[in-house]
Design a protein around this motif. Structure first.
Motif, PDB file in Angstrom:
ATOM      1  N   GLY A 105       0.807  -1.199   0.000  1.00  0.00           N
ATOM      2  CA  GLY A 105       0.000   0.000   0.000  1.00  0.00           C
ATOM      3  C   GLY A 105       0.847   1.257   0.000  1.00  0.00           C
ATOM      4  N   VAL A 106       0.154   2.389   0.078  1.00  0.00           N
ATOM      5  CA  VAL A 106       0.818   3.696   0.109  1.00  0.00           C
ATOM      6  C   VAL A 106       1.275   3.940   1.548  1.00  0.00           C
ATOM      7  CG1 VAL A 106       0.548   6.156  -0.309  1.00  0.00           C
ATOM      8  CG2 VAL A 106      -0.654   4.497  -1.768  1.00  0.00           C
ATOM      9  N   ALA A 107       2.562   3.747   1.793  1.00  0.00           N
ATOM     10  CA  ALA A 107       3.076   3.784   3.166  1.00  0.00           C
ATOM     11  C   ALA A 107       4.374   4.569   3.266  1.00  0.00           C
ATOM     12  CB  ALA A 107       3.277   2.360   3.676  1.00  0.00           C
ATOM     13  N   TYR A 108       4.539   5.570   2.405  1.00  0.00           N
ATOM     14  CA  TYR A 108       5.791   6.338   2.405  1.00  0.00           C
ATOM     15  C   TYR A 108       6.072   6.973   3.765  1.00  0.00           C
ATOM     16  CZ  TYR A 108       3.100  10.645   2.400  1.00  0.00           C
ATOM     17  OH  TYR A 108       2.268  11.660   2.757  1.00  0.00           O
ATOM     18  N   HIS A 109       4.994   7.309   4.511  1.00  0.00           N
ATOM     19  CA  HIS A 109       5.153   8.009   5.777  1.00  0.00           C
ATOM     20  C   HIS A 109       5.798   7.126   6.854  1.00  0.00           C
ATOM     21  CE1 HIS A 109       1.292   6.059   5.395  1.00  0.00           C
ATOM     22  NE2 HIS A 109       1.096   6.091   6.700  1.00  0.00           N
ATOM     23  N   HIS A 110       5.830   5.799   6.607  1.00  0.00           N
ATOM     24  CA  HIS A 110       6.463   4.887   7.563  1.00  0.00           C
ATOM     25  C   HIS A 110       7.870   4.474   7.125  1.00  0.00           C
ATOM     26  CE1 HIS A 110       2.913   4.475   9.979  1.00  0.00           C
ATOM     27  NE2 HIS A 110       2.184   3.917   9.023  1.00  0.00           N
ATOM     28  N   GLU A 111       8.366   5.030   6.026  1.00  0.00           N
ATOM     29  CA  GLU A 111       9.609   4.529   5.442  1.00  0.00           C
ATOM     30  C   GLU A 111      10.854   4.788   6.302  1.00  0.00           C
ATOM     31  OE1 GLU A 111       8.801   4.499   0.644  1.00  0.00           O
ATOM     32  OE2 GLU A 111       9.494   6.360   1.574  1.00  0.00           O
ATOM     33  N   ASP A 112      10.760   5.652   7.310  1.00  0.00           N
ATOM     34  CA  ASP A 112      11.887   5.861   8.216  1.00  0.00           C
ATOM     35  C   ASP A 112      12.115   4.644   9.119  1.00  0.00           C
ATOM     36  OD1 ASP A 112      12.490   8.514   7.361  1.00  0.00           O
ATOM     37  OD2 ASP A 112      10.701   9.183   8.431  1.00  0.00           O
ATOM     38  N   PHE A 113      11.138   3.723   9.131  1.00  0.00           N
ATOM     39  CA  PHE A 113      11.247   2.499   9.912  1.00  0.00           C
ATOM     40  C   PHE A 113      11.484   1.336   8.955  1.00  0.00           C
ATOM     41  CE2 PHE A 113       8.574   5.418  12.255  1.00  0.00           C
ATOM     42  CZ  PHE A 113       9.029   5.324  13.570  1.00  0.00           C
ATOM     43  N   LYS A 114      12.523   0.550   9.213  1.00  0.00           N
ATOM     44  CA  LYS A 114      12.856  -0.560   8.338  1.00  0.00           C
ATOM     45  C   LYS A 114      11.716  -1.586   8.316  1.00  0.00           C
ATOM     46  CE  LYS A 114      16.849   1.143   7.383  1.00  0.00           C
ATOM     47  NZ  LYS A 114      17.048   1.833   6.089  1.00  0.00           N
ATOM     48  N   LYS A 163       8.437   8.153  18.099  1.00  0.00           N
ATOM     49  CA  LYS A 163       9.757   7.524  18.058  1.00  0.00           C
ATOM     50  C   LYS A 163       9.662   6.016  17.831  1.00  0.00           C
ATOM     51  CE  LYS A 163      12.021  10.904  21.072  1.00  0.00           C
ATOM     52  NZ  LYS A 163      12.753  11.104  22.344  1.00  0.00           N
ATOM     53  N   SER A 164       8.612   5.392  18.363  1.00  0.00           N
ATOM     54  CA  SER A 164       8.479   3.936  18.277  1.00  0.00           C
ATOM     55  C   SER A 164       7.733   3.479  17.030  1.00  0.00           C
ATOM     56  CB  SER A 164       7.726   3.415  19.507  1.00  0.00           C
ATOM     57  OG  SER A 164       6.366   3.871  19.478  1.00  0.00           O
ATOM     58  N   GLY A 165       7.013   4.398  16.403  1.00  0.00           N
ATOM     59  CA  GLY A 165       6.141   4.017  15.293  1.00  0.00           C
ATOM     60  C   GLY A 165       4.723   3.745  15.732  1.00  0.00           C
ATOM     61  N   ILE A 166       4.491   3.763  17.047  1.00  0.00           N
ATOM     62  CA  ILE A 166       3.144   3.558  17.591  1.00  0.00           C
ATOM     63  C   ILE A 166       2.449   4.902  17.695  1.00  0.00           C
ATOM     64  CG2 ILE A 166       1.839   2.836  19.631  1.00  0.00           C
ATOM     65  CD1 ILE A 166       4.128   0.873  20.240  1.00  0.00           C
ATOM     66  N   MET A 167       1.192   4.962  17.303  1.00  0.00           N
ATOM     67  CA  MET A 167       0.368   6.154  17.516  1.00  0.00           C
ATOM     68  C   MET A 167      -0.865   5.715  18.300  1.00  0.00           C
ATOM     69  SD  MET A 167       0.797   8.256  13.932  1.00  0.00           S
ATOM     70  CE  MET A 167       0.963   6.842  12.849  1.00  0.00           C
ATOM     71  N   GLY A 168      -0.745   5.759  19.620  1.00  0.00           N
ATOM     72  CA  GLY A 168      -1.770   5.265  20.516  1.00  0.00           C
ATOM     73  C   GLY A 168      -1.107   4.647  21.726  1.00  0.00           C
ATOM     74  N   ASP A 169      -1.881   3.882  22.486  1.00  0.00           N
ATOM     75  CA  ASP A 169      -1.349   3.259  23.700  1.00  0.00           C
ATOM     76  C   ASP A 169      -1.484   1.747  23.582  1.00  0.00           C
ATOM     77  OD1 ASP A 169      -0.504   2.469  26.162  1.00  0.00           O
ATOM     78  OD2 ASP A 169      -1.953   3.660  27.310  1.00  0.00           O
ATOM     79  N   ALA A 170      -0.411   1.105  23.131  1.00  0.00           N
ATOM     80  CA  ALA A 170      -0.435  -0.350  22.940  1.00  0.00           C
ATOM     81  C   ALA A 170      -0.485  -1.096  24.267  1.00  0.00           C
ATOM     82  CB  ALA A 170       0.792  -0.783  22.144  1.00  0.00           C
ATOM     83  N   THR A 171      -0.120  -0.459  25.363  1.00  0.00           N
ATOM     84  CA  THR A 171      -0.071  -1.154  26.651  1.00  0.00           C
ATOM     85  C   THR A 171      -1.464  -1.470  27.192  1.00  0.00           C
ATOM     86  OG1 THR A 171      -0.050   0.887  27.985  1.00  0.00           O
ATOM     87  CG2 THR A 171       2.082   0.040  27.200  1.00  0.00           C
ATOM     88  N   LYS A 172      -2.481  -0.807  26.680  1.00  0.00           N
ATOM     89  CA  LYS A 172      -3.851  -1.047  27.146  1.00  0.00           C
ATOM     90  C   LYS A 172      -4.554  -2.159  26.379  1.00  0.00           C
ATOM     91  CE  LYS A 172      -4.750   3.618  28.903  1.00  0.00           C
ATOM     92  NZ  LYS A 172      -5.591   4.828  28.782  1.00  0.00           N
ATOM     93  N   ALA A 173      -3.860  -2.790  25.448  1.00  0.00           N
ATOM     94  CA  ALA A 173      -4.470  -3.815  24.605  1.00  0.00           C
ATOM     95  C   ALA A 173      -4.684  -5.114  25.380  1.00  0.00           C
ATOM     96  CB  ALA A 173      -3.587  -4.088  23.395  1.00  0.00           C
TER      97      ALA A 173
END
Length: 774
Positions: free
Chosen positions: A586-595, A728-738
């Motif tokens: 998909g169109v994911a250029y905005h994540h390309e800073d992450f390998k 910094k992590s690539g997460i947008m939200g709170d993964a710890t509450k999952a």
């Protein structure tokens, strides 16, 4: 027959279900019938409960309206118009119309074209005709009483370990109760007192369970009186119908749902996640009569009915499964397990519609076909029929009658019963049915085939608990291959079987669950050509391979798009929509800073989807649902959809979560949870827990300078930024509450909404999609 002949069955101008009253322990409606001569008659249908089951909510009123409408679904052949006056949503309306048409066809074939001793001439002489529609009535919906209610969709929690058993006093419901109770499930037997002699079959079992199990419930309903009242209005039925001794009803075929909906308020009150019906192997039968497909008057006892009801519950958000745990068992095997494992329950069995009461106890007549069948089976099993109320003389007479009059079973089951009776010299060799005796050893084995009984008819976890018990009494297990029964080890195959279509279960990481039945890629071109004559709808999953934080794999969007598409297709009715091979990138250029991120351009994606859509239109697909699991694909996919529609004329839509997002955000705590956070981590935990590294999960909740930049705000504007700038992590939200539990609810909501949408698209003609017509 001619169309004029079919019109001769239209006896009434209007049947109206109206004047609905809902009280805490009672619901009632007026059935108002207008004859062709203008005469208006009416009667009242009533459900009554011993505890409070209704409140003043829209959901309670809606359920009551659906309950009170079910009896009417038997009369679509006989009315010019039918009006349902109450609180209904689009899912209810579709259900009523679909089941009304199904019942009209079943009654036409099985009550008018097949022998029916209740009919009078010339109605017993109709010639068959294959028609597109058998319901004569024009159906309309009104809401003259409940305009103040706003019936909003609501997802309801349900306990998957809690079971409501539709109980009748017969062997099937008694065995279901015994098995589930032994497995320590939360079990509630619900008896429907149908106001007629049918209650006599339930009385012994109800009294026994009421003493032993405080959860036992009884619902009083006068549906039997409404059925008989309607029959008295029909000129096609002989006037002395009440005196005729027969194994069929004069007209009615839509009855089980009258009981199911009657039990539903109790299930809703207790939060039960399962409705259990007692149906065995031979109740799922699909046949053709003179080119007319029908279900041998057993649709509401078939697994097709169970799945249709579960789809309805899913689309309503009720989150309830309906199934039988006995579909792999023959009637004889059911009785064998019941009498040998739960003899106290079998002693309460009254399988007789002509039962009578003596000293406050119900006794079978010993003369009818059902009694002959039960007596014969118990005798060849080495058990005493006297245990459940038969006398010695009744047993002797019934066995003698079985030799001459026979039993009502499918051929193989009846032949094996005659064989066992002959082996024990219980019927004479010169009797009428002795010559039909044939040995069919598989009758006492567990049977599995694609149509009637498969390993994914019920949740696999429950089957894994039940089958070891079954195998203590069954003589093995067989599966149907090339029209032959072949022995196999069911316990070896169970772990690799397909999952129950409606359950959110763990799946193999390497495979998202697309099954051959609707998977476009797994068919030959001839198979696809044949299926295209039945269905014109396809789902195209689109995902992305991109970073999802340090704790989730990069294939989340791709995998989830395929999983969602496959679960939706599984839950849809037949013919199921095609699921196309998914687009992983998909169109994911905005994540390309992450390998690990692999991005393609908007142009590449749009042209690929455009070419796929145009090729599908040439194949014969008329409705394409692009299922997008990656938000940043949306503008590109919308553009492609526009171009496909412009150049081919087919219906194309893009679903990027619009059908369910509002309900999803109600379940989570995190604002701006848009990527690899609480939602996506929860949904992955629910189906692929081994792929989640929760120790790496962090909280990177977004707090933007303007509310218009909030991604989850209804007033938010579209804007774009490279992920690394804000996370910094690539997460947008709170993964710890999952949590996994939260993920299951999220999947249930997404599947429910999308099944509802896909079913509407699939069932609607292309030219009618843009304008609702009921």
């Amino acid at each position: 027959m001619s169309s004029q002949g079919l019109e001769s069955l239209i006896f009434f101008d209007l049947l109206k279900v109206t004047q609905i009253v809902v009280e805490p322990r009672k619901a009632r409606a007026t059935y108002e019938l207008t004859h062709a001569n203008g005469e208006v008659v009416s009667n009242e249908l009533v459900y009554s409960y011993s505890v409070d089951v209704f409140d003043n909510s829209a959901q309670s009123v809606n359920l009551a309206c659906m309950m009170l409408s079910q009896v009417a679904l038997n009369y679509g052949l006989f009315c010019r118009e039918m009006t349902f006056d109450g609180l209904f949503d689009d899912t209810d309306k579709r259900f009523i119309i679909d089941m009304l048409e199904n019942t009209s066809r079943e009654i036409y074939v099985n009550r008018f074209l097949m022998p029916n001793e209740f009919l009078v001439a010339p109605f017993n002489q109709l010639e068959p005709e294959k028609l597109n529609r058998y319901t004569a009535a024009h159906v309309s919906f009104q809401n003259t009483q409940f305009g103040e209610f706003d019936l909003e969709w609501e997802h309801m929690d349900a306990d998957r370990e809690s079971y409501v058993i539709l109980s009748s006093g017969g062997k099937d419901s008694l065995l279901s109760y015994g098995l589930l109770t032994e497995l320590k499930k939360q079990v509630q037997p619900v008896f429907i007192n149908e106001s007629g002699r049918h209650w006599f079959t339930s009385l012994n079992a109800f009294k026994h369970l009421e003493k032993e199990d405080s959860r036992t419930a009884r619902v009083w309903c006068n549906s039997d009186r409404i059925f008989n009242w309607m029959v008295r209005q029909m000129p096609c039925i002989r006037k002395d119908f009440a005196t005729v001794r027969a194994d069929i009803y004069p007209i009615r075929l839509w009855t089980v749902s009258v009981f199911i909906f009657g039990a539903m308020p109790i299930a809703r009150r207790t939060g039960a996640g399962n409705i259990i019906v007692g149906d065995e192997y031979d109740t799922t039968m699909k046949s053709s009569f003179q080119g007319i497909t029908h279900y041998q008057a057993l649709f509401d006892q078939s697994k097709y009915f169970d799945n249709a009801m579960t789809r309805y519950y899913t689309k309503k958000g009720w989150n309830v499964f309906q199934f039988s745990i006995l579909r792999s068992l023959s009637e004889m095997l059911i009785l064998k397990i019941l009498v040998k494992r739960y003899p106290r329950l079998q002693a309460q069995q009254v399988s007789c519609h002509a039962a009578h009461i003596k000293d406050n106890q119900s006794y079978p007549c010993g003369k009818c076909e059902k009694c002959r069948r039960i007596i014969s089976m118990l005798t060849v099993l080495g058990e005493s029929p006297e245990m459940c109320g038969y006398t010695g003389s009744q047993v002797q007479n019934a066995l003698a009658r079985t030799g001459s009059a026979g039993v009502k079973q499918i051929d193989s089951d009846a032949e094996h019963l005659y064989y066992l009776l002959r082996q024990k010299n219980l019927i004479p060799g010169d009797s009428l049915n002795a010559g039909l005796a044939r040995e069919h050893p598989y009758i006492l084995k567990l049977r599995f085939d694609r149509e009637r009984s498969s390993l994914n008819d019920i949740p696999v976890k429950l089957y894994s608990e039940l089958i070891p018990i079954f195998l203590q009494y069954a003589e093995g297990s067989v599966q149907r291959k090339k029209k032959q029964w072949v022995d196999f080890n069911v316990m070896d195959e169970l772990p690799t079987s397909a999952p129950y279509p409606f359950d959110i279960t763990k799946t193999e990481s390497k495979y998202a669950g697309v099954m051959n039945e609707f998977n476009w890629a797994s068919h030959t071109w001839k198979e696809i050509e044949e299926k295209l004559t039945l269905v014109d709808t396809a789902i195209l999953p689109c995902g992305s391979i991109e970073q999802h934080g340090p704790h989730l794999p990069v294939d989340v969007d791709y995998f989830d798009s395929v999983y969602l598409a496959s679960k939706v297709a599984e839950a849809c009715g037949n013919p199921k929509p095609f699921v196309l091979p998914a687009i992983p990138y998909g169109v994911a250029y905005h994540h390309e800073d992450f390998k690990g991120t692999i991005s393609i351009s908007n142009h590449t994606l749009s042209m690929l989807v455009y070419d796929i859509g145009m090729s599908l239109s040439k194949n014969g697909i008329k409705k394409l649902i692009i299922l997008n699991a990656h938000g940043d694909n949306s503008p590109t996919l919308l553009y492609a959809a526009q171009m496909i529609n412009r150049d081919s004329g087919i219906f194309v839509c893009v679903e990027s979560g619009e059908t369910s997002d509002m309900d999803l955000y109600d379940l989570i705590d995190t604002p701006n949870d848009i990527h690899a956070g609480e939602i996506e981590t929860s949904t992955t935990l629910a189906i692929r827990p081994e792929m989640v590294r929760m120790e790496e999960a962090v909280n990177e909740t977004m707090d933007f300078g303007s509310s218009f930049l909030d991604y989850t705000s209804e007033r938010g504007v579209a804007w774009y930024v490279r992920t690394k700038i804000i996370s910094k992590s690539g997460i947008m939200g709170d993964a710890t509450k999952a949590t996994s539990e939260k993920g299951k609810k999220l999947w249930e909501i997404m599947i429910a909404h999308l099944v509802r949408f896909v079913e509407e698209v699939k069932k609607t003609k292309l030219e009618d999609l843009y304008q609702r017509k009921y």
